[in-house]
Design a protein around this motif. Structure first.
Motif, PDB file in Angstrom:
ATOM      1  N   VAL A 183       0.828  -1.208   0.000  1.00  0.00           N
ATOM      2  CA  VAL A 183       0.000   0.000   0.000  1.00  0.00           C
ATOM      3  C   VAL A 183       0.859   1.254   0.000  1.00  0.00           C
ATOM      4  O   VAL A 183       0.507   2.262  -0.615  1.00  0.00           O
ATOM      5  CB  VAL A 183      -0.953  -0.007   1.222  1.00  0.00           C
ATOM      6  CG1 VAL A 183      -1.718   1.311   1.334  1.00  0.00           C
ATOM      7  CG2 VAL A 183      -1.930  -1.179   1.128  1.00  0.00           C
ATOM      8  N   TYR A 184       2.034   1.204   0.668  1.00  0.00           N
ATOM      9  CA  TYR A 184       2.832   2.418   0.813  1.00  0.00           C
ATOM     10  C   TYR A 184       4.296   2.284   0.392  1.00  0.00           C
ATOM     11  O   TYR A 184       5.054   3.247   0.509  1.00  0.00           O
ATOM     12  CB  TYR A 184       2.771   2.919   2.258  1.00  0.00           C
ATOM     13  CG  TYR A 184       3.214   1.911   3.296  1.00  0.00           C
ATOM     14  CD1 TYR A 184       4.552   1.740   3.611  1.00  0.00           C
ATOM     15  CD2 TYR A 184       2.279   1.128   3.964  1.00  0.00           C
ATOM     16  CE1 TYR A 184       4.957   0.825   4.562  1.00  0.00           C
ATOM     17  CE2 TYR A 184       2.673   0.208   4.916  1.00  0.00           C
ATOM     18  CZ  TYR A 184       4.009   0.059   5.216  1.00  0.00           C
ATOM     19  OH  TYR A 184       4.402  -0.863   6.147  1.00  0.00           O
ATOM     20  N   LYS A 189       5.572  -2.373  -5.025  1.00  0.00           N
ATOM     21  CA  LYS A 189       4.743  -2.193  -6.220  1.00  0.00           C
ATOM     22  C   LYS A 189       5.535  -2.531  -7.482  1.00  0.00           C
ATOM     23  O   LYS A 189       4.999  -3.139  -8.416  1.00  0.00           O
ATOM     24  CB  LYS A 189       4.209  -0.763  -6.291  1.00  0.00           C
ATOM     25  CG  LYS A 189       3.188  -0.455  -5.201  1.00  0.00           C
ATOM     26  CD  LYS A 189       2.699   0.986  -5.298  1.00  0.00           C
ATOM     27  CE  LYS A 189       1.707   1.275  -4.183  1.00  0.00           C
ATOM     28  NZ  LYS A 189       1.221   2.672  -4.220  1.00  0.00           N
ATOM     29  N   GLN A 222      -7.157  -4.955   1.034  1.00  0.00           N
ATOM     30  CA  GLN A 222      -6.421  -3.789   0.580  1.00  0.00           C
ATOM     31  C   GLN A 222      -5.209  -4.190  -0.258  1.00  0.00           C
ATOM     32  O   GLN A 222      -4.843  -3.505  -1.219  1.00  0.00           O
ATOM     33  CB  GLN A 222      -5.971  -2.950   1.773  1.00  0.00           C
ATOM     34  CG  GLN A 222      -5.337  -1.623   1.390  1.00  0.00           C
ATOM     35  CD  GLN A 222      -6.263  -0.751   0.557  1.00  0.00           C
ATOM     36  OE1 GLN A 222      -7.376  -0.437   0.975  1.00  0.00           O
ATOM     37  NE2 GLN A 222      -5.819  -0.377  -0.646  1.00  0.00           N
ATOM     38  N   SER A 226      -4.477  -3.085  -4.153  1.00  0.00           N
ATOM     39  CA  SER A 226      -3.211  -2.501  -4.612  1.00  0.00           C
ATOM     40  C   SER A 226      -2.611  -3.303  -5.760  1.00  0.00           C
ATOM     41  O   SER A 226      -2.103  -2.733  -6.734  1.00  0.00           O
ATOM     42  CB  SER A 226      -2.217  -2.408  -3.454  1.00  0.00           C
ATOM     43  OG  SER A 226      -2.657  -1.494  -2.475  1.00  0.00           O
ATOM     44  N   GLU A 229      -4.519  -2.570  -8.902  1.00  0.00           N
ATOM     45  CA  GLU A 229      -4.177  -1.241  -9.429  1.00  0.00           C
ATOM     46  C   GLU A 229      -2.836  -1.279 -10.162  1.00  0.00           C
ATOM     47  O   GLU A 229      -2.693  -0.718 -11.253  1.00  0.00           O
ATOM     48  CB  GLU A 229      -4.127  -0.230  -8.288  1.00  0.00           C
ATOM     49  CG  GLU A 229      -5.503   0.116  -7.719  1.00  0.00           C
ATOM     50  CD  GLU A 229      -5.415   0.893  -6.414  1.00  0.00           C
ATOM     51  OE1 GLU A 229      -4.287   1.236  -6.004  1.00  0.00           O
ATOM     52  OE2 GLU A 229      -6.468   1.141  -5.805  1.00  0.00           O
TER      53      GLU A 229
END
Length: 252
Positions: A183-184, A189, A222, A226, A229
């Motif tokens: 998420v952060y 990612k 969540q 992510s 996305e």
């Protein structure tokens, strides 16, 4: 939509948290199962006991590498794996002590490799998946070992490493899993963007804390958002693929 927490230290939660988590899972349809990994001999016994009482808990037995090498415990756990091979989901968590060596650069790696090889041999002998704590340069060492034993069902949990290492892992059809830190954290990612969706799973690594909250398998929603996305996919399609990946990998 449903999911599986592919890596959680259920026995490491405080008793009241553990009971609450189990009750929550029983009440929800989304959390289909959890893969409960172990830290040491005592942890293995606790994990097995939990799995006896709750069919959605799939136990994995192993010795976490971020602690002192203990060949006596290693052998006890291997004996337990032999005894329980028919009812455990995997061998794990096992691997190499990357973070321990950051704290103590003089720490010898060879004994840890020797201990890990014992578990890799057990995975080969009983045709069990193996859950690995192996990040950055350690992943290359572990890949050498897995390849020497022709292990295919390898799950690198909370993986971090180079593109070159990932290319090797993808070629070997190894899986990785992602925690809520996607998420952060941009580097996570980037890993998810590079790694094929067909080789991805999701996890909490609880009781690791997320935003100072008790880590709970419901947080995986969540994570899935992510991942979808990053991949540019519909959430439901992402969740279904990752769910099927986990079921197939662990023969659930």
């Amino acid at each position: 939509m449903k999911w599986i927490d592919s890596h959680i230290h259920l026995d490491q939660y405080k008793k009241e948290e553990q009971l609450q988590l189990i009750e929550d899972i029983q009440k929800t349809k989304e959390i289909a199962a959890i893969i409960a990994v172990s830290m040491n001999d005592h942890s293995c016994q606790q994990t097995l006991e939990l799995a006896k009482n709750y069919p959605f808990i799939y136990p994995a037995l192993g010795y976490h590498p971020e602690q002192e090498v203990d060949f006596i415990q290693c052998e006890k756990i291997c004996e337990l794996i032999e005894k329980e091979a028919h009812r455990i989901a995997a061998i794990g968590e096992v691997g190499l002590p990357y973070y321990l060596r950051q704290e103590n650069p003089k720490l010898l790696l060879e004994p840890y490799i020797e201990m890990l090889e014992r578990f890799v041999y057990m995975a080969q002998k009983y045709n069990l998946p193996i859950i690995l704590h192996a990040v950055y340069d350690d992943a290359e060492v572990v890949c050498d070992l897995l390849e020497s034993y022709r292990i295919r069902r390898a799950h690198f949990h909370w993986f971090k490493g180079s593109q070159r290492t990932m290319e090797r892992m993808i070629e070997n059809e190894y899986y990785i899993s992602v925690t809520p830190d996607i998420v952060y954290k941009e580097k996570i990612k980037d890993i998810v963007a590079f790694y094929p969706l067909s080789r991805l799973m999701v996890e909490t690594d609880g009781p690791w804390k997320f935003n100072d909250e008790m880590t709970h398998p419901h947080m995986i929603l969540q994570v899935l958002k992510s991942v979808s996305e990053v991949k540019g996919l519909v959430l439901e399609d992402t969740a279904e693929t990752i769910y099927k990946n986990t079921v197939q990998f662990y023969n659930l």
